[in-house]
Write an enzyme that holds these catalytic residues in place. Sequence first.
Site, short mmCIF file in Angstrom:
data_model
loop_
_atom_site.label_atom_id
_atom_site.label_comp_id
_atom_site.label_asym_id
_atom_site.label_seq_id
_atom_site.Cartn_x
_atom_site.Cartn_y
_atom_site.Cartn_z
N TRP A 39 -1.81 1.17 -9.56
CA TRP A 39 -1.17 2.21 -10.37
C TRP A 39 -1.54 3.61 -9.90
CZ3 TRP A 39 -1.75 0.56 -16.25
CH2 TRP A 39 -1.05 -0.63 -16.48
N LYS A 40 -2.56 3.72 -9.07
CA LYS A 40 -3.08 5.03 -8.67
C LYS A 40 -3.39 5.86 -9.93
CE LYS A 40 -0.30 4.66 -4.53
NZ LYS A 40 -0.07 5.25 -3.24
N HIS A 42 -9.12 2.49 -0.08
CA HIS A 42 -7.70 2.88 -0.01
C HIS A 42 -7.57 4.13 0.86
CE1 HIS A 42 -3.72 4.26 -1.18
NE2 HIS A 42 -3.49 3.02 -1.59
N GLU A 83 -5.99 6.74 0.47
CA GLU A 83 -6.08 8.00 -0.28
C GLU A 83 -7.54 8.37 -0.53
OE1 GLU A 83 -3.32 6.86 -3.35
OE2 GLU A 83 -1.73 6.90 -1.86
N GLU A 120 -2.56 -1.68 5.11
CA GLU A 120 -1.66 -0.64 4.58
C GLU A 120 -1.51 0.47 5.62
OE1 GLU A 120 -1.48 -0.75 0.05
OE2 GLU A 120 -3.10 0.59 0.58
N GLY A 126 3.97 5.12 0.09
CA GLY A 126 4.66 6.10 -0.74
C GLY A 126 5.73 6.88 0.00
N SER A 175 5.13 0.75 0.68
CA SER A 175 6.55 0.74 0.29
C SER A 175 7.13 -0.66 0.21
CB SER A 175 7.38 1.63 1.24
OG SER A 175 6.91 2.97 1.17
N GLY A 205 2.23 -0.07 -4.70
CA GLY A 205 2.02 1.21 -5.39
C GLY A 205 3.19 1.51 -6.31
N GLY A 206 4.12 2.33 -5.83
CA GLY A 206 5.22 2.83 -6.65
C GLY A 206 5.96 1.75 -7.42
#
Length: 248
Positions: free
Chosen positions: A10-11, A94, A96, A166, A172, A211, A232-233
């Site tokens: 969900w980030k 991750h 990020e 990833e 994203g 994605s 993710g999204g």
Amino acid sequence: MRRKLIAGNWKMNGSLAANAALLNGIKADLGQPACAVAVCVPAPYFAQCKAALAGTSVAWGGQDLSVHESGAYTGEVSGAMLRDFECTYVVVGHSERRTYHGESNELVAQKTGSAIKAGLTPIVCVGESLAEREAGQTEAVVGAQIDTVLAALDVDDVARIVVAYEPVWAIGTGKTATPEMAQDVHAMLRAKLASRNAAAAESVQILYGGSMKPDNARELLAMPDIDGGLIGGASLKAADFLAIIKAA
Ligand code: PEP
């Protein structure tokens, strides 16, 4: 035969109200999934996930943990705290966190060990940037990321991790690695796992992330070394997340 795992990341998204709607939507149409399912959520929502998901087929987890067990580490969350809320998984390394929080391969390896010690299953993320791929460095970069983790693990603990490939350029962005591109890296990762623990390499799930959506999940998940997805999204929309679960 490895069971597939579809894990949502969900980030830093959600609210009590939005999460309740999302979790209710997932539970309403989940049925008996053929794959394992999890959501990795912001720490403030562990209690909400535990209340909503206990007794269902959906596990929950975190997105990071501290290498420390307790003490003067303001803002950090320990593995034991995740276990207090019955988290099963924790995302580690991750991109990020590597990019925005300067997490090195060594720190990611330490966090992997901390997660295992706490009784969590780490989802260890690896992946190359676009510049690295274009420079032909994918294997070197991703290989070094996984090698650092494997070197720090007890041989018997290799079986206790999940790996997520990833590619940073696919996260994203709507760009996805082709199934063949992903499979090549997954096969390399499995060979690395096998060089440390051959039996464990057969059982460790290697997820693809970047994605993954309902319209591309099936062909990615059909590849022999792609054992699921880190999403993710698309994990923020019940219908999309459920469609990916069904594809698995
Ligand atoms: C991720 O953040 O792990 C991820 C794969 O994101 P997305 O699916 O949005 O690309």
